[in-house]
Motif scaffolding. Structure first.
Motif, mmCIF file in Angstrom:
data_model
loop_
_atom_site.group_PDB
_atom_site.id
_atom_site.type_symbol
_atom_site.label_atom_id
_atom_site.label_comp_id
_atom_site.label_asym_id
_atom_site.label_seq_id
_atom_site.Cartn_x
_atom_site.Cartn_y
_atom_site.Cartn_z
ATOM 1 N N GLU A 32 25.588 38.033 40.517
ATOM 2 C CA GLU A 32 27.038 37.913 40.702
ATOM 3 C C GLU A 32 27.811 38.441 39.502
ATOM 4 O O GLU A 32 29.012 38.651 39.563
ATOM 5 C CB GLU A 32 27.403 36.439 40.894
ATOM 6 N N LEU A 33 27.120 38.568 38.384
ATOM 7 C CA LEU A 33 27.763 39.076 37.173
ATOM 8 C C LEU A 33 26.739 39.904 36.404
ATOM 9 O O LEU A 33 25.608 39.475 36.213
ATOM 10 C CB LEU A 33 28.242 37.902 36.300
ATOM 11 N N LYS A 66 30.802 50.391 41.743
ATOM 12 C CA LYS A 66 31.603 50.139 42.949
ATOM 13 C C LYS A 66 31.260 48.788 43.576
ATOM 14 O O LYS A 66 32.135 47.978 43.867
ATOM 15 C CB LYS A 66 31.288 51.238 43.972
ATOM 16 N N GLU A 67 29.971 48.560 43.745
ATOM 17 C CA GLU A 67 29.497 47.320 44.395
ATOM 18 C C GLU A 67 29.904 46.086 43.579
ATOM 19 O O GLU A 67 30.215 45.042 44.122
ATOM 20 C CB GLU A 67 27.958 47.385 44.515
ATOM 21 N N TYR A 68 29.879 46.240 42.252
ATOM 22 C CA TYR A 68 30.166 45.100 41.374
ATOM 23 C C TYR A 68 31.504 45.239 40.662
ATOM 24 O O TYR A 68 31.646 44.821 39.520
ATOM 25 C CB TYR A 68 29.019 44.932 40.363
ATOM 26 N N LYS A 69 32.478 45.770 41.362
ATOM 27 C CA LYS A 69 33.803 45.976 40.762
ATOM 28 C C LYS A 69 34.337 44.650 40.187
ATOM 29 O O LYS A 69 34.268 43.610 40.842
ATOM 30 C CB LYS A 69 34.756 46.492 41.837
ATOM 31 N N ASP A 70 34.817 44.699 38.964
ATOM 32 C CA ASP A 70 35.350 43.525 38.257
ATOM 33 C C ASP A 70 34.316 42.423 38.026
ATOM 34 O O ASP A 70 34.659 41.260 37.799
ATOM 35 C CB ASP A 70 36.558 42.924 39.000
ATOM 36 N N GLN A 71 33.056 42.785 38.141
ATOM 37 C CA GLN A 71 31.985 41.797 37.886
ATOM 38 C C GLN A 71 30.988 42.338 36.865
ATOM 39 O O GLN A 71 29.836 41.898 36.828
ATOM 40 C CB GLN A 71 31.234 41.492 39.182
ATOM 41 N N ASP A 117 33.181 52.687 27.879
ATOM 42 C CA ASP A 117 34.088 51.870 27.056
ATOM 43 C C ASP A 117 35.536 51.916 27.501
ATOM 44 O O ASP A 117 36.459 51.991 26.680
ATOM 45 C CB ASP A 117 34.014 52.320 25.581
ATOM 46 N N HIS A 118 35.766 51.902 28.804
ATOM 47 C CA HIS A 118 37.092 52.231 29.296
ATOM 48 C C HIS A 118 37.806 51.104 30.059
ATOM 49 O O HIS A 118 39.034 51.048 30.080
ATOM 50 C CB HIS A 118 36.978 53.486 30.182
ATOM 51 N N GLY A 119 37.079 50.191 30.681
ATOM 52 C CA GLY A 119 37.714 49.206 31.574
ATOM 53 C C GLY A 119 38.631 48.211 30.860
ATOM 54 O O GLY A 119 38.760 48.235 29.633
ATOM 55 N N LYS A 120 39.257 47.365 31.671
ATOM 56 C CA LYS A 120 40.221 46.371 31.141
ATOM 57 C C LYS A 120 39.613 45.512 30.036
ATOM 58 O O LYS A 120 38.493 45.002 30.178
ATOM 59 C CB LYS A 120 40.631 45.414 32.260
#
Ligand code: GRF
Length: 198
Positions: A82-83, A99-104, A150-153
């Motif tokens: 899940e993470l 894609k499958e684990y977007k924001d995870q 190294d780009h995401g929120k």
């Protein structure tokens, strides 16, 4: 109890730290999979010592890129991950996994992003660049992972002051210590669903 996968290519000290915080009951999670491209790295040695499931994904084992990516995703889904926590993982994640684990998917970076990040900024190179630039401070960033290095929120950052006489090596040591404090805290917050976007 969140099911976590940790991806690591190196010494595995962040893996260890998260593992011990889980062991003492501070993080409500279970490490269900350790993934690495390097079967000999410290992270995999630790995983084997502790009996953690692990999965080696590299081009020696799976020469075909598409098959390799598919099998990795399959392994994550099978373990009901899940993470995903990247902790010194030296490979770019396959797009289908992002894609499958977007924001995870979390990553830890040993500098204050967006500075000193991106392709080519890894390991000692990060600290060398910080020292060379004559920066007054460096630090640690935990961020979400997207398709770029190294780009995401950014979720959390902690500063580390540069001391006079610091070398990349002495700085790296202090930064790593801060990583061991910050990463488990963010993982804990995530596992308790306390990371929210405003
Ligand atoms: C850490 O400095 C982390 O920020 C970077 O890779 C290093 C991994 O160290 N992404 P370890 O393998 O957890 O000891």
């Amino acid at each position: 109890m969140k099911k976590i996968a940790i991806f690591a290519s190196g010494g595995g000290s962040n893996l260890r730290e998260i593992y011990y915080q889980i062991q003492i009951g501070d993080i409500p999670a279970k490490i269900v999979l350790v993934v690495s491209n390097n079967p000999q790295c410290g992270a995999i040695i630790f995983a084997n010592e502790k009996g953690l499931e692990n999965f080696i994904v590299n081009d020696t084992r799976f020469p075909n890129l598409d098959t390799r990516d598919k099998l990795l995703l399959q392994a994550l889904l099978k373990a009901e991950v899940e993470l995903i926590c990247l902790a010194g993982y030296m490979k770019l994640l396959p797009k289908r996994i992002v894609k499958e684990y977007k924001d995870q998917i979390l990553n830890i970076h040993p500098a204050l992003l967006p500075q000193f990040g991106g392709k080519g900024f890894y390991g000692m190179k990060v600290h060398e660049a910080v020292i060379e630039a004559g920066a007054a401070e460096s630090g640690v960033t935990v961020h979400l992972v997207d398709e770029e290095y190294d780009h995401g929120k950014i979720i959390a950052q902690k500063k580390v002051k540069i001391r006079s006489g610091d070398t990349a090596k002495t700085l790296a040591k202090r930064v790593l210590k801060v990583e061991h404090d910050l990463y488990p805290k963010v993982v804990k917050a995530f596992c308790k669903d306390r990371v929210v976007w405003e």
